[in-house]
Scaffold this active site. Structure first.
Site, PDB file in Angstrom:
ATOM      1  N   GLU A 122       0.885  -1.127   0.054  1.00  0.00           N
ATOM      2  CA  GLU A 122      -0.038  -0.060   0.096  1.00  0.00           C
ATOM      3  C   GLU A 122       0.844   1.397  -0.096  1.00  0.00           C
ATOM      4  O   GLU A 122       0.778   2.273  -0.523  1.00  0.00           O
ATOM      5  CB  GLU A 122      -0.918   0.001   1.113  1.00  0.00           C
ATOM      6  N   GLU A 142      -3.730 -10.298   4.128  1.00  0.00           N
ATOM      7  CA  GLU A 142      -4.601  -9.783   4.841  1.00  0.00           C
ATOM      8  C   GLU A 142      -5.809 -10.826   5.088  1.00  0.00           C
ATOM      9  O   GLU A 142      -6.201 -11.074   6.434  1.00  0.00           O
ATOM     10  CB  GLU A 142      -5.389  -8.612   4.501  1.00  0.00           C
TER      11      GLU A 142
HETATM   12  C1  1HE Z   1       7.010  -8.795  12.018  1.00  0.00           C
HETATM   13  C2  1HE Z   1       6.014  -8.539  10.895  1.00  0.00           C
HETATM   14  C3  1HE Z   1       4.820  -7.898  10.849  1.00  0.00           C
HETATM   15  C4  1HE Z   1       7.907  -9.802  10.513  1.00  0.00           C
HETATM   16  N1  1HE Z   1       4.501  -7.279  12.161  1.00  0.00           N
HETATM   17  N2  1HE Z   1       6.215  -8.215  13.066  1.00  0.00           N
HETATM   18  N3  1HE Z   1       2.098  -8.654   7.030  1.00  0.00           N
HETATM   19  C5  1HE Z   1       2.331 -10.179   7.026  1.00  0.00           C
HETATM   20  O1  1HE Z   1       1.439 -10.774   7.155  1.00  0.00           O
HETATM   21  C6  1HE Z   1       3.854 -10.548   6.689  1.00  0.00           C
HETATM   22  C7  1HE Z   1       4.334 -11.122   8.038  1.00  0.00           C
HETATM   23  N4  1HE Z   1       5.588 -11.111   7.830  1.00  0.00           N
HETATM   24  C8  1HE Z   1       6.119 -12.126   6.947  1.00  0.00           C
HETATM   25  O2  1HE Z   1       5.509 -13.204   6.309  1.00  0.00           O
HETATM   26  C9  1HE Z   1       7.818 -12.683   7.176  1.00  0.00           C
HETATM   27  O3  1HE Z   1       8.229 -11.946   8.213  1.00  0.00           O
HETATM   28  C10 1HE Z   1       8.490 -11.983   6.023  1.00  0.00           C
HETATM   29  C11 1HE Z   1       7.989 -13.111   4.566  1.00  0.00           C
HETATM   30  C12 1HE Z   1       8.017 -10.800   5.453  1.00  0.00           C
HETATM   31  C13 1HE Z   1       9.966 -12.310   6.091  1.00  0.00           C
HETATM   32  O4  1HE Z   1      10.383 -13.614   6.478  1.00  0.00           O
HETATM   33  P1  1HE Z   1      11.682 -13.674   7.350  1.00  0.00           P
HETATM   34  O5  1HE Z   1      11.898 -15.188   7.440  1.00  0.00           O
HETATM   35  O6  1HE Z   1      12.738 -13.214   6.724  1.00  0.00           O
HETATM   36  O7  1HE Z   1      11.267 -12.962   8.837  1.00  0.00           O
HETATM   37  P2  1HE Z   1      10.705 -13.333   9.981  1.00  0.00           P
HETATM   38  O8  1HE Z   1      11.532 -14.381  10.910  1.00  0.00           O
HETATM   39  O9  1HE Z   1       9.269 -13.793   9.749  1.00  0.00           O
HETATM   40  O10 1HE Z   1      10.690 -12.179  10.999  1.00  0.00           O
HETATM   41  C14 1HE Z   1      11.805 -11.650  11.484  1.00  0.00           C
HETATM   42  C15 1HE Z   1      10.964 -10.721  12.680  1.00  0.00           C
HETATM   43  O11 1HE Z   1      10.169  -9.639  12.162  1.00  0.00           O
HETATM   44  C16 1HE Z   1      10.144 -11.590  13.722  1.00  0.00           C
HETATM   45  O12 1HE Z   1      10.271 -11.046  14.923  1.00  0.00           O
HETATM   46  P3  1HE Z   1      11.157 -11.689  15.978  1.00  0.00           P
HETATM   47  O13 1HE Z   1      10.908 -10.983  17.417  1.00  0.00           O
HETATM   48  O14 1HE Z   1      10.661 -13.170  16.087  1.00  0.00           O
HETATM   49  O15 1HE Z   1      12.591 -11.779  15.804  1.00  0.00           O
HETATM   50  C17 1HE Z   1       8.670 -11.323  12.994  1.00  0.00           C
HETATM   51  O16 1HE Z   1       7.850 -11.454  14.168  1.00  0.00           O
HETATM   52  C18 1HE Z   1       8.776  -9.834  12.524  1.00  0.00           C
HETATM   53  N5  1HE Z   1       7.950  -9.518  11.686  1.00  0.00           N
HETATM   54  N6  1HE Z   1       6.916  -9.093   9.851  1.00  0.00           N
HETATM   55  C19 1HE Z   1       5.060  -7.490  13.159  1.00  0.00           C
HETATM   56  N7  1HE Z   1       4.088  -7.674   9.677  1.00  0.00           N
HETATM   57  C20 1HE Z   1      -3.041  -0.678   7.222  1.00  0.00           C
HETATM   58  S1  1HE Z   1      -3.502  -2.308   7.023  1.00  0.00           S
HETATM   59  C21 1HE Z   1      -2.353  -3.296   6.205  1.00  0.00           C
HETATM   60  C22 1HE Z   1      -2.632  -4.721   6.532  1.00  0.00           C
HETATM   61  C23 1HE Z   1      -1.176  -5.547   6.519  1.00  0.00           C
HETATM   62  O17 1HE Z   1      -0.430  -5.121   6.039  1.00  0.00           O
HETATM   63  S2  1HE Z   1      -1.333  -7.159   6.562  1.00  0.00           S
HETATM   64  C24 1HE Z   1       0.035  -7.913   6.288  1.00  0.00           C
HETATM   65  C25 1HE Z   1       0.810  -7.978   7.236  1.00  0.00           C
END
Ligand code: 1HE
Length: 268
Positions: A122, A142
């Site tokens: 977005e 989402e």
């Molecule tokens: C996060 C987030 C996040 C990572 N919010 N903490 N977005 C999503 O649904 C995407 C969610 N993220 C992922 O699918 C993956 O993180 C990735 C594919 C982007 C990257 O994977 P990877 O293996 O490189 O990293 P990871 O191990 O998943 O994440 C590393 C850290 O970042 C980990 O935290 P940690 O404390 O365990 O190290 C994750 O929890 C954190 N992290 N993504 C919070 N999104 C205005 S409305 C909009 C609506 C949306 O955007 S919905 C989509 C949300």
């Protein structure tokens, strides 16, 4: 190109953002790689601070991300304690910030790599030009998270890729790669890994060389004319065109061309 010191107003940015001035270009980097540049409230409000406090002389912005990904979208950890009314307010806050980016003072170029997901997509959609590195991929998870886009995605993304594609992405979690994104018109430029930022800066320099009034018209008038009824659109175009050509900047640029001092329009 000389590197100038950070502007004082940008020191109010949160640690999840860093800004740099390079001549008349401002670079904004999402700098929260440990959370994959997930967009928490502080970061989104920091983007607003950045666009609202652009120093004089900045003519284009480049937004890019630190680490392996552009942005993992909304910070999901902030979502659990938000009620319905707060959710509306939150989404409207994103709308305000991204609107200020899209309808701000200067064009914005997004440099995309790795995950460009949910709110990250977005954010990219609110920018005026998009450059993708080959690692970029696009998704709207989402649906699987039990939520809905809230950063203007339902308005901006269908205009770029169509309602049908967006519906598929949201219903099935379909992910598109960089090449597919390029072919469907989501991005304007596709470059090799590591080449995105220099391409973004090169484009920003071209954009910055345009007359400011023309850039203003392209950012503010073009999308609105494109969505208006044709009769209103033609009238608006005539008015904008007359205003632009009446400006001193246009007169001196046209004179330069006629007196053979201006560059010709050449193929890239
Ligand atoms: C996060 C987030 C996040 C990572 N919010 N903490 N977005 C999503 O649904 C995407 C969610 N993220 C992922 O699918 C993956 O993180 C990735 C594919 C982007 C990257 O994977 P990877 O293996 O490189 O990293 P990871 O191990 O998943 O994440 C590393 C850290 O970042 C980990 O935290 P940690 O404390 O365990 O190290 C994750 O929890 C954190 N992290 N993504 C919070 N999104 C205005 S409305 C909009 C609506 C949306 O955007 S919905 C989509 C949300």
């Amino acid at each position: 190109m000389t590197k100038e010191p950070k502007d004082i107003t940008w020191q109010r940015l949160p640690p999840s953002l860093s800004a740099e001035r390079r001549g008349d270009i401002a670079l904004l980097r999402l700098s929260r790689p440990e959370k994959r540049n997930a967009l928490d409230d502080t970061t989104v409000l920091g983007i607003e601070t950045f666009v609202m406090s652009l120093p004089a002389g900045i003519k284009a912005i480049v937004i890019h991300g630190a680490g392996e990904h552009f942005s993992a979208g909304l910070d999901l950890s902030e979502l659990s304690h938000r009620g319905v009314a707060e959710g509306v307010e939150h989404s409207r806050m994103w709308h305000r910030v991204f609107d200020r980016l899209q309808f701000g003072k200067v064009p914005v170029i997004a440099v995309l790599h790795g995950a460009v997901v949910g709110g990250g997509l977005e954010l990219a959609a609110a920018c005026h030009l998009r450059v993708a590195e080959r690692s970029a991929y696009y998704a709207l998870p989402e649906g699987s998270r039990g939520i809905y886009v809230g950063g203007g995605g339902s308005v901006r993304l269908p205009r770029l890729i169509g309602v049908a594609r967006m519906m598929d992405m949201m219903l099935t979690g379909r992910t598109y790669g960089a090449e597919e994104g390029q072919n469907m018109g989501l991005t304007h430029y596709l470059v090799e890994a590591g080449a995105g930022l220099s391409k973004g800066i090169e484009l920003a320099e071209r954009v910055a060389a345009n007359a400011p009034l023309t850039n203003f018209a392209i950012m503010h008038a073009l999308p609105r004319i494109a969505e208006s009824d044709p009769a209103g659109g033609y009238l608006m175009e005539a008015l904008v065109s007359a205003i632009a050509q009446g400006d001193e900047e246009a007169k001196s640029r046209l004179k330069d061309f006629l007196e053979k001092r201006a560059p010709k329009t050449l193929r890239n």
